[in-house]
Design a protein around this motif. Structure first.
Motif, PDB file in Angstrom:
ATOM      1  N   LEU A  28      41.906  26.917  39.766  1.00 25.72           N
ATOM      2  CA  LEU A  28      41.606  28.267  39.323  1.00 25.72           C
ATOM      3  C   LEU A  28      41.958  28.403  37.856  1.00 25.72           C
ATOM      4  CD1 LEU A  28      44.321  30.827  40.453  1.00 25.72           C
ATOM      5  CD2 LEU A  28      44.583  28.382  40.825  1.00 25.72           C
ATOM      6  N   HIS A  29      41.279  29.329  37.203  1.00 22.74           N
ATOM      7  CA  HIS A  29      41.566  29.629  35.809  1.00 22.74           C
ATOM      8  C   HIS A  29      42.749  30.591  35.747  1.00 22.74           C
ATOM      9  CE1 HIS A  29      40.896  31.189  31.695  1.00 22.74           C
ATOM     10  NE2 HIS A  29      40.290  30.038  31.480  1.00 22.74           N
ATOM     11  N   SER A  30      43.460  30.573  34.633  1.00 19.11           N
ATOM     12  CA  SER A  30      44.598  31.491  34.476  1.00 19.11           C
ATOM     13  C   SER A  30      44.172  32.944  34.615  1.00 19.11           C
ATOM     14  CB  SER A  30      45.269  31.267  33.115  1.00 19.11           C
ATOM     15  OG  SER A  30      44.341  31.429  32.051  1.00 19.11           O
ATOM     16  N   PHE A  31      42.892  33.242  34.329  1.00 18.13           N
ATOM     17  CA  PHE A  31      42.360  34.592  34.488  1.00 18.13           C
ATOM     18  C   PHE A  31      42.484  35.072  35.931  1.00 18.13           C
ATOM     19  CE2 PHE A  31      38.826  37.546  35.293  1.00 18.13           C
ATOM     20  CZ  PHE A  31      38.956  38.447  34.246  1.00 18.13           C
ATOM     21  N   HIS A  32      42.422  34.136  36.879  1.00 19.64           N
ATOM     22  CA  HIS A  32      42.462  34.483  38.296  1.00 19.64           C
ATOM     23  C   HIS A  32      43.830  34.252  38.941  1.00 19.64           C
ATOM     24  CE1 HIS A  32      38.038  33.641  37.629  1.00 19.64           C
ATOM     25  NE2 HIS A  32      38.041  34.879  38.077  1.00 19.64           N
ATOM     26  N   TYR A  33      44.786  33.757  38.163  1.00 14.18           N
ATOM     27  CA  TYR A  33      46.138  33.592  38.689  1.00 14.18           C
ATOM     28  C   TYR A  33      46.837  34.943  38.741  1.00 14.18           C
ATOM     29  CZ  TYR A  33      51.136  32.607  38.753  1.00 14.18           C
ATOM     30  OH  TYR A  33      52.472  32.620  39.070  1.00 14.18           O
ATOM     31  N   GLU A  71      52.270  12.955  43.853  1.00 14.23           N
ATOM     32  CA  GLU A  71      53.162  13.941  43.240  1.00 14.23           C
ATOM     33  C   GLU A  71      53.193  15.257  44.011  1.00 14.23           C
ATOM     34  OE1 GLU A  71      55.187  13.321  40.926  1.00 14.23           O
ATOM     35  OE2 GLU A  71      54.402  11.428  40.139  1.00 14.23           O
ATOM     36  N   GLY A  72      52.384  15.352  45.066  1.00 19.59           N
ATOM     37  CA  GLY A  72      52.356  16.578  45.867  1.00 19.59           C
ATOM     38  C   GLY A  72      51.674  17.739  45.179  1.00 19.59           C
ATOM     39  N   ILE A  73      50.814  17.454  44.173  1.00 17.19           N
ATOM     40  CA  ILE A  73      50.118  18.515  43.438  1.00 17.19           C
ATOM     41  C   ILE A  73      48.948  19.038  44.266  1.00 17.19           C
ATOM     42  CG2 ILE A  73      48.769  19.058  41.368  1.00 17.19           C
ATOM     43  CD1 ILE A  73      50.436  16.924  39.889  1.00 17.19           C
ATOM     44  N   THR A  74      49.006  20.302  44.597  1.00 15.93           N
ATOM     45  CA  THR A  74      47.963  20.921  45.416  1.00 15.93           C
ATOM     46  C   THR A  74      47.121  21.927  44.639  1.00 15.93           C
ATOM     47  OG1 THR A  74      49.522  22.622  46.168  1.00 15.93           O
ATOM     48  CG2 THR A  74      49.306  20.638  47.541  1.00 15.93           C
ATOM     49  N   THR A  75      47.580  22.278  43.427  1.00 17.37           N
ATOM     50  CA  THR A  75      46.887  23.293  42.642  1.00 17.37           C
ATOM     51  C   THR A  75      46.823  22.877  41.170  1.00 17.37           C
ATOM     52  OG1 THR A  75      47.703  25.064  44.091  1.00 17.37           O
ATOM     53  CG2 THR A  75      46.861  25.717  41.928  1.00 17.37           C
ATOM     54  N   ILE A  76      45.687  23.120  40.543  1.00 16.82           N
ATOM     55  CA  ILE A  76      45.568  22.997  39.096  1.00 16.82           C
ATOM     56  C   ILE A  76      45.189  24.367  38.548  1.00 16.82           C
ATOM     57  CG2 ILE A  76      44.382  21.929  37.148  1.00 16.82           C
ATOM     58  CD1 ILE A  76      43.775  19.534  38.905  1.00 16.82           C
ATOM     59  N   ILE A  77      45.982  24.859  37.610  1.00 16.87           N
ATOM     60  CA  ILE A  77      45.666  26.112  36.913  1.00 16.87           C
ATOM     61  C   ILE A  77      45.200  25.755  35.509  1.00 16.87           C
ATOM     62  CG2 ILE A  77      46.576  28.289  36.022  1.00 16.87           C
ATOM     63  CD1 ILE A  77      48.569  28.286  38.322  1.00 16.87           C
ATOM     64  N   PRO A 115      53.010  33.326  42.165  1.00  9.14           N
ATOM     65  CA  PRO A 115      53.233  32.062  42.869  1.00  9.14           C
ATOM     66  C   PRO A 115      52.843  32.105  44.342  1.00  9.14           C
ATOM     67  CG  PRO A 115      55.097  32.579  41.455  1.00  9.14           C
ATOM     68  CD  PRO A 115      54.222  33.797  41.464  1.00  9.14           C
ATOM     69  N   GLU A 116      53.008  33.259  44.995  1.00 12.22           N
ATOM     70  CA  GLU A 116      52.708  33.369  46.425  1.00 12.22           C
ATOM     71  C   GLU A 116      51.224  33.194  46.730  1.00 12.22           C
ATOM     72  OE1 GLU A 116      54.611  35.631  44.703  1.00 12.22           O
ATOM     73  OE2 GLU A 116      56.439  34.621  45.401  1.00 12.22           O
ATOM     74  N   GLN A 117      50.384  33.357  45.724  1.00 15.89           N
ATOM     75  CA  GLN A 117      48.940  33.224  45.899  1.00 15.89           C
ATOM     76  C   GLN A 117      48.530  31.767  46.113  1.00 15.89           C
ATOM     77  OE1 GLN A 117      47.358  33.831  42.032  1.00 15.89           O
ATOM     78  NE2 GLN A 117      45.218  33.646  42.622  1.00 15.89           N
ATOM     79  N   LEU A 118      49.365  30.829  45.666  1.00 14.78           N
ATOM     80  CA  LEU A 118      48.998  29.417  45.667  1.00 14.78           C
ATOM     81  C   LEU A 118      49.441  28.723  46.944  1.00 14.78           C
ATOM     82  CD1 LEU A 118      50.080  28.532  42.000  1.00 14.78           C
ATOM     83  CD2 LEU A 118      47.892  29.461  42.807  1.00 14.78           C
ATOM     84  N   PRO A 119      48.739  27.670  47.355  1.00 17.44           N
ATOM     85  CA  PRO A 119      49.193  26.886  48.499  1.00 17.44           C
ATOM     86  C   PRO A 119      50.519  26.204  48.186  1.00 17.44           C
ATOM     87  CG  PRO A 119      47.377  25.782  47.392  1.00 17.44           C
ATOM     88  CD  PRO A 119      47.479  27.142  46.787  1.00 17.44           C
TER      89      PRO A 119
END
Length: 419
Positions: free
Chosen positions: A153-158, A333-339, A161-165
């Motif tokens: 997601l783009h930072s515009f839509h962040y 690395e357990g990365i599930t989200t890219i902002i 923290p609770e929003q992320l998996p």
């Protein structure tokens, strides 16, 4: 069906459109402001929940209204800024129509006006001011395919923290948005990786004065253009947590892993350019330059401000800086989200005119288009460094409104022989 007519149509009801309305009214120019959402909508829905202004309330405001319910050195919340803009629009009685989207604007057959198609009918206007701002369409570079298991997601839509998996987060972009989001996620207990590109890193405050004050007395707000080659240099500054310098060594010491500029993605592995140390060094140099300029100003003017030698004490180099990370296996690395805090592009596709260069950027001088009767407001560096700030756009709006008024006076001229 009759077509509504107005002298000047302002497209966009954010800070730029509101400032434009004030100055058009002061010049006695009939006008209408159209906003496709709510007034100042981008401040409400286009920012994350905890965002505050990057400048204190004494500075980041229009000249004719303060934030009376806030400490002058506080950093107003995004909702308070949106409410402030709504209040200002009411105070100046701005003729704003919310919920009306402009879909197309083109010249009439005789070239003397524009026909503007909207979601609420057609309007004819002699002038158009595109005041849609600098942050229109979020840009995500085509590096990681959309069909991967990684949430992107783009930072515009962040929002928060609770929003992320669950899992670690990769933040790409170390301007104000990326750095603040990485800081927030790290404080929330997430494992965070931050991709750092070229940036300026001013001190939040120095010798008892906020950096916006220093930019003012040093004349840096009025710098007319970016230095050649710095077009992709972002500014990393924050008003969060009461205001603090965005020091990437500090963030790393608190648990954030820094990387260089994000370069490529293949088979689950994200790779980075080997420029982290250079980018951090350039940010350090910008920081030190600001301190040096401030010290020189104090010495030259004799102004009574306390010395602050501790401001030059650096945090220790973290391991990720001395031994830079060149690639990350996202799954390991357990990365599930890219902002992606990777900026925006402007979209003027609704304006059918020869007013743009080959990249789609407006051709203008201080907001006055190369195409007659078209004007722009809220562009980055429209006239100066401060053009995208609330106070800066107010001054740019005055210039644009004055130019519309001057042009109108010329067109109204009649020679004696014309009767």
């Amino acid at each position: 069906m009759s077509i509504e007519k107005t002298d000047t149509l302002v497209v966009g009801g954010g800070q730029a459109g509101i400032a434009m309305s004030e100055h058009l009214r002061a010049n006695g120019i009939e006008h209408l402001v159209l906003e496709k959402n709510r007034v100042a909508e981008a401040w409400r829905s286009g920012r994350w929940d905890s965002l505050v202004a990057n400048g204190p309330t004494w500075h980041d405001r229009f000249p004719n209204l303060g934030f009376d319910d806030c400490d002058q050195d506080a950093f107003a919340s995004k909702e308070r800024i949106a409410d402030y803009l709504v209040d200002y629009a009411k105070m100046i009685d701005a003729p704003i129509r919310a919920g009306v989207e402009v879909t197309k604007a083109e010249r009439t057959a005789d070239g003397g006006a524009f026909l503007v198609e909207t979601s609420d009918g057609t309007i004819e206007a002699k002038n158009i001011v595109a005041a849609t701002g600098a942050f229109q369409t979020p840009v995500i570079p085509p590096i990681v395919p959309a069909d991967t298991d990684i949430k992107q997601l783009h930072s515009f839509h962040y929002k928060n923290p609770e929003q992320l998996p669950e899992g670690a987060v990769m933040v790409v972009g170390a301007g104000s948005s990326g750095a603040q989001i990485a800081d927030e996620l790290n404080r929330a207990g997430r494992k965070v990786f931050l991709s750092v590109g070229p940036h300026d890193r001013p001190p939040r405050a120095y010798r008892g004065r906020d950096f916006v004050w220093w930019l003012g007395v040093l004349g840096l707000w009025d710098v007319a253009a970016m230095k050649p080659g710095t077009e992709h240099v972002t500014i990393s500054v924050s008003g969060a947590y009461g205001g603090q310098t965005m020091d990437f060594r500090r963030l790393a010491g608190e648990g954030v892993t820094l990387t260089g500029l994000t370069d490529a993605f293949k088979e689950g592995v994200l790779t980075f350019k080997g420029d982290l140390r250079d980018n951090i060094a350039a940010g350090d140099a910008n920081y030190a330059e600001m301190l040096d300029m401030a010290d020189a100003y104090v010495a030259r003017t004799g102004i009574d401000l306390p010395e602050e030698p501790e401001a030059r004490t650096a945090f220790p180099d973290p391991a990720c800086l001395t031994t830079p990370v060149t690639e990350l296996d996202l799954a390991k690395e357990g990365i599930t989200t890219i902002i992606w805090a990777t900026g925006f592009r402007q979209d003027f596709s609704w304006l059918k005119a020869d007013a743009f260069d080959e990249k789609g950027a407006p051709k203008h001088q201080r907001g006055v288009s190369s195409e007659p009767n078209i004007f722009f407001l809220g562009l980055p560096w429209q006239s100066r460094r401060g053009s995208t700030f609330i106070w800066g756009v107010w001054h740019d709006a005055k210039h644009v409104a004055d130019q519309i008024s001057i042009k109108k006076a010329y067109l109204n001229y009649r020679a004696p022989t014309e009767g």
